[in-house]
Design a protein around this motif. Sequence first.
Motif, PDB file in Angstrom:
ATOM      1  N   THR A   1       0.868  -1.055   0.076  1.00  0.00           N
ATOM      2  CA  THR A   1      -0.043   0.058  -0.054  1.00  0.00           C
ATOM      3  C   THR A   1       0.737   1.265   0.072  1.00  0.00           C
ATOM      4  O   THR A   1       0.742   2.158  -1.015  1.00  0.00           O
ATOM      5  CB  THR A   1      -1.029  -0.092   1.174  1.00  0.00           C
ATOM      6  OG1 THR A   1      -1.763  -1.152   1.141  1.00  0.00           O
ATOM      7  CG2 THR A   1      -1.722   1.447   1.318  1.00  0.00           C
TER       8      THR A   1
ATOM      9  N   ASN B   1      -0.891  -1.797  -4.576  1.00  0.00           N
ATOM     10  CA  ASN B   1      -1.494  -0.613  -4.907  1.00  0.00           C
ATOM     11  C   ASN B   1      -0.548   0.508  -4.619  1.00  0.00           C
ATOM     12  O   ASN B   1      -0.962   1.799  -4.479  1.00  0.00           O
ATOM     13  CB  ASN B   1      -2.462  -0.438  -3.741  1.00  0.00           C
ATOM     14  CG  ASN B   1      -3.405  -1.629  -3.733  1.00  0.00           C
ATOM     15  OD1 ASN B   1      -3.704  -2.349  -4.900  1.00  0.00           O
ATOM     16  ND2 ASN B   1      -3.678  -2.246  -2.442  1.00  0.00           N
ATOM     17  N   ASN B   2       0.530   0.526  -4.850  1.00  0.00           N
ATOM     18  CA  ASN B   2       1.700   1.327  -4.523  1.00  0.00           C
ATOM     19  C   ASN B   2       2.486   1.558  -5.909  1.00  0.00           C
ATOM     20  O   ASN B   2       3.197   0.670  -6.244  1.00  0.00           O
ATOM     21  CB  ASN B   2       2.433   1.243  -3.557  1.00  0.00           C
ATOM     22  CG  ASN B   2       3.455   2.482  -3.268  1.00  0.00           C
ATOM     23  OD1 ASN B   2       4.323   2.615  -4.031  1.00  0.00           O
ATOM     24  ND2 ASN B   2       3.224   3.377  -2.395  1.00  0.00           N
TER      25      ASN B   2
END
Length: 181
Positions: A9, A86-87
Amino acid sequence: MAAADEMKTRGVKFTMSDLAQRLSLSKTSLYEHFASKNELVHAILAMAIHDVEEQDNKIYNNLELSIAEKIQALLKVSPQVFGSINNNSLYDDLHHYYPNEWQMVSDFRDEQLNHLTALIIQNMESHSLRQVNVPVFKQIVTSVTNDLFNYRFLEENNMTYPDALLAMADIIVFGLLPPNV
């Protein structure tokens, strides 16, 4: 693993405080398990590499798969510990802030590709695969897998990294010709 979730994340810019809060632990308790954030990042990456090694070994040892199915499966293996990342700066940040760990990942990827290449050469020699230029094959796989880490591409095409690996594997193994041609 909560640390892998933080990393997927927030990238490597997560803090030990973020992780301790996520786990409802004190930072002191967290540091009892990992002496530093570097040690934790190393452990996460080592776990991801181990995960990929296990997946690879299952594929190599599966006698029911054809050579084409093995190659396709090997090309689309990705660490399950991360799932969908997600990063979009994780890989660049890892390279920049954790060069030793990046080298560990890079060395592993080279080892993976060498093992795949050996399988391909073995099957070319037994005439199970047609002759191809192996250095060009290796360069294609290396270039494409590196470029697929570009999350702008993935975002613009509404794809995950595993989706992109699947598409790459399909194109490499089955080419552009329709079935039965």
